[in-house]
Design an enzyme around this catalytic site. Sequence first.
Site, PDB file in Angstrom:
ATOM      1  NE  ARG A 152      47.847   4.302 -18.597  1.00 38.42           N
ATOM      2  CZ  ARG A 152      48.375   3.239 -19.198  1.00 38.42           C
ATOM      3  NH1 ARG A 152      48.285   2.049 -18.642  1.00 38.42           N
ATOM      4  NH2 ARG A 152      48.981   3.383 -20.347  1.00 38.42           N
ATOM      5  NE  ARG A 165      51.817  -1.253 -22.630  1.00 36.16           N
ATOM      6  CZ  ARG A 165      51.581   0.059 -22.650  1.00 36.16           C
ATOM      7  NH1 ARG A 165      51.897   0.756 -23.727  1.00 36.16           N
ATOM      8  NH2 ARG A 165      51.023   0.646 -21.625  1.00 36.16           N
ATOM      9  NE  ARG A 171      53.464   1.553 -19.232  1.00 36.89           N
ATOM     10  CZ  ARG A 171      53.112   2.501 -20.097  1.00 36.89           C
ATOM     11  NH1 ARG A 171      53.684   2.553 -21.280  1.00 36.89           N
ATOM     12  NH2 ARG A 171      52.201   3.403 -19.790  1.00 36.89           N
ATOM     13  CE  LYS A 200      50.098   8.069 -26.557  1.00 34.71           C
ATOM     14  NZ  LYS A 200      49.077   7.099 -26.096  1.00 34.71           N
ATOM     15  NE  ARG A 207      49.191  11.440 -20.971  1.00 41.65           N
ATOM     16  CZ  ARG A 207      49.962  10.449 -21.412  1.00 41.65           C
ATOM     17  NH1 ARG A 207      51.078  10.707 -22.026  1.00 41.65           N
ATOM     18  NH2 ARG A 207      49.601   9.217 -21.218  1.00 41.65           N
TER      19      ARG A 207
HETATM   20  P1  AP5 Z   1      51.774   1.084 -27.471  1.00 43.41           P
HETATM   21  O1  AP5 Z   1      52.484   1.433 -28.730  1.00 43.41           O
HETATM   22  O2  AP5 Z   1      52.585   0.759 -26.260  1.00 43.41           O
HETATM   23  O3  AP5 Z   1      50.659   2.204 -27.149  1.00 43.41           O
HETATM   24  P2  AP5 Z   1      50.814   3.671 -26.560  1.00 43.41           P
HETATM   25  O4  AP5 Z   1      49.807   4.525 -27.237  1.00 43.41           O
HETATM   26  O5  AP5 Z   1      52.246   4.119 -26.626  1.00 43.41           O
HETATM   27  O6  AP5 Z   1      50.353   3.385 -25.068  1.00 43.41           O
HETATM   28  P3  AP5 Z   1      50.884   3.919 -23.660  1.00 43.41           P
HETATM   29  O7  AP5 Z   1      50.172   3.093 -22.627  1.00 43.41           O
HETATM   30  O8  AP5 Z   1      52.383   3.913 -23.590  1.00 43.41           O
HETATM   31  O9  AP5 Z   1      50.344   5.348 -23.677  1.00 43.41           O
HETATM   32  P4  AP5 Z   1      50.071   6.246 -22.482  1.00 43.41           P
HETATM   33  O10 AP5 Z   1      49.889   7.515 -23.175  1.00 43.41           O
HETATM   34  O11 AP5 Z   1      48.993   5.846 -21.570  1.00 43.41           O
HETATM   35  O12 AP5 Z   1      51.359   6.031 -21.545  1.00 43.41           O
HETATM   36  P5  AP5 Z   1      52.634   6.928 -21.288  1.00 43.41           P
HETATM   37  O13 AP5 Z   1      53.782   6.023 -21.140  1.00 43.41           O
HETATM   38  O14 AP5 Z   1      52.704   8.052 -22.242  1.00 43.41           O
HETATM   39  O15 AP5 Z   1      50.805  -0.166 -27.803  1.00 43.41           O
HETATM   40  C1  AP5 Z   1      49.997  -0.731 -26.786  1.00 43.41           C
HETATM   41  C2  AP5 Z   1      49.900  -2.250 -27.013  1.00 43.41           C
HETATM   42  O16 AP5 Z   1      49.171  -2.514 -28.221  1.00 43.41           O
HETATM   43  C3  AP5 Z   1      51.276  -2.943 -27.198  1.00 43.41           C
HETATM   44  O17 AP5 Z   1      51.176  -4.231 -26.628  1.00 43.41           O
HETATM   45  C4  AP5 Z   1      51.452  -3.032 -28.723  1.00 43.41           C
HETATM   46  O18 AP5 Z   1      52.242  -4.149 -29.071  1.00 43.41           O
HETATM   47  C5  AP5 Z   1      50.004  -3.185 -29.185  1.00 43.41           C
HETATM   48  N1  AP5 Z   1      49.719  -2.522 -30.452  1.00 43.41           N
HETATM   49  C6  AP5 Z   1      50.238  -1.334 -30.898  1.00 43.41           C
HETATM   50  N2  AP5 Z   1      49.710  -1.016 -32.080  1.00 43.41           N
HETATM   51  C7  AP5 Z   1      48.825  -2.017 -32.388  1.00 43.41           C
HETATM   52  C8  AP5 Z   1      47.945  -2.233 -33.501  1.00 43.41           C
HETATM   53  N3  AP5 Z   1      47.859  -1.369 -34.531  1.00 43.41           N
HETATM   54  N4  AP5 Z   1      47.162  -3.334 -33.472  1.00 43.41           N
HETATM   55  C9  AP5 Z   1      47.219  -4.228 -32.440  1.00 43.41           C
HETATM   56  N5  AP5 Z   1      48.045  -4.081 -31.378  1.00 43.41           N
HETATM   57  C10 AP5 Z   1      48.830  -2.980 -31.355  1.00 43.41           C
HETATM   58  O19 AP5 Z   1      52.255   7.572 -19.860  1.00 43.41           O
HETATM   59  C11 AP5 Z   1      52.254   6.820 -18.676  1.00 43.41           C
HETATM   60  C12 AP5 Z   1      51.962   7.749 -17.495  1.00 43.41           C
HETATM   61  O20 AP5 Z   1      53.009   8.738 -17.384  1.00 43.41           O
HETATM   62  C13 AP5 Z   1      50.671   8.565 -17.600  1.00 43.41           C
HETATM   63  O21 AP5 Z   1      49.544   7.851 -17.133  1.00 43.41           O
HETATM   64  C14 AP5 Z   1      51.006   9.783 -16.721  1.00 43.41           C
HETATM   65  O22 AP5 Z   1      50.906   9.470 -15.351  1.00 43.41           O
HETATM   66  C15 AP5 Z   1      52.485  10.014 -17.044  1.00 43.41           C
HETATM   67  N6  AP5 Z   1      52.675  10.945 -18.186  1.00 43.41           N
HETATM   68  C16 AP5 Z   1      53.281  10.650 -19.369  1.00 43.41           C
HETATM   69  N7  AP5 Z   1      53.300  11.717 -20.173  1.00 43.41           N
HETATM   70  C17 AP5 Z   1      52.667  12.706 -19.499  1.00 43.41           C
HETATM   71  C18 AP5 Z   1      52.341  14.047 -19.823  1.00 43.41           C
HETATM   72  N8  AP5 Z   1      52.654  14.585 -21.021  1.00 43.41           N
HETATM   73  N9  AP5 Z   1      51.680  14.781 -18.896  1.00 43.41           N
HETATM   74  C19 AP5 Z   1      51.375  14.280 -17.680  1.00 43.41           C
HETATM   75  N10 AP5 Z   1      51.641  13.011 -17.319  1.00 43.41           N
HETATM   76  C20 AP5 Z   1      52.294  12.227 -18.227  1.00 43.41           C
END
Ligand code: AP5
Length: 211
Positions: free
Chosen positions: A165, A121, A154, A15, A87
């Site tokens: 997660r 990552r 992270r 994402k 979410r």
């Molecule tokens: P990346 O692009 O970083 O993936 P992502 O989907 O953004 O992953 P996140 O871990 O950031 O998502 P998340 O939803 O768990 O975390 P968030 O920060 O929102 O890519 C991942 C890796 O793969 C990278 O190394 C990249 O280089 C590689 N990659 C990308 N595309 C690729 C491809 N096509 N092929 C191969 N490799 C690839 O949330 C963190 C925490 O915050 C949550 O656990 C929760 O506690 C809190 N939180 C955040 N938002 C909310 C909400 N709305 N409600 C409640 N709690 C929330």
Amino acid sequence: MKRNLVLLGPPGAGKGTVAKRLAAEHGYLHLSTGDVLREEVAAGSELGRRAKSYMDAGELVPDELILAMVRERVAGKSGVLFDGFPRTLAQAQGLEGIAPVEAVIFLELGREEVIRRLSARRVCPRCGALYNLITQPPKEDARCDRCGAGLSQRDDDKPEVISRRFEVYMRDSTPLVDYYRERGILVRVDASRPPEEVYAQVVRALCDDRP
Ligand code: AP5
């Protein structure tokens, strides 16, 4: 393409990778609730203090805190790209009163690949650039290609937190697939493809989808 969009998908689906490029190339206002929460934690704010224990455990931060945070940042704006929000069904319903969503891109990826990607990552703590030791490694070992800062992992990319997660995603976020499918605005994208292909699928979907 300037509508309000949601990027939906499991942790590690890509994402953030897609959102940063869509924002840079198409002028979207990128709102990653995860990035905002990490900034609040780093700043030691009241919201950051309340969110930290949930994030460290791989649990969701309570809906009311998230909705207040989103409302404050996007009320009255358009062309917003929501990354990692909504979410839960409560967040999706809350969003309807904040900003109408016109398309939802669902990045589909299985558990095994989620674990593989997140374990490898690395992020740049200075400029936010994303890397992957397997699929998108930095040119110089452990240094950001863009700004030269040392890369970091992270806190929630530890194996036990990654698994949690994914479970939380399956329980709380997968109902959103039906929610948006029933509204006729869900577009499925195969996120297991290489980054360039995933991005091309997303752009094509957004263009094809125009009336
Ligand atoms: P990346 O692009 O970083 O993936 P992502 O989907 O953004 O992953 P996140 O871990 O950031 O998502 P998340 O939803 O768990 O975390 P968030 O920060 O929102 O890519 C991942 C890796 O793969 C990278 O190394 C990249 O280089 C590689 N990659 C990308 N595309 C690729 C491809 N096509 N092929 C191969 N490799 C690839 O949330 C963190 C925490 O915050 C949550 O656990 C929760 O506690 C809190 N939180 C955040 N938002 C909310 C909400 N709305 N409600 C409640 N709690 C929330």
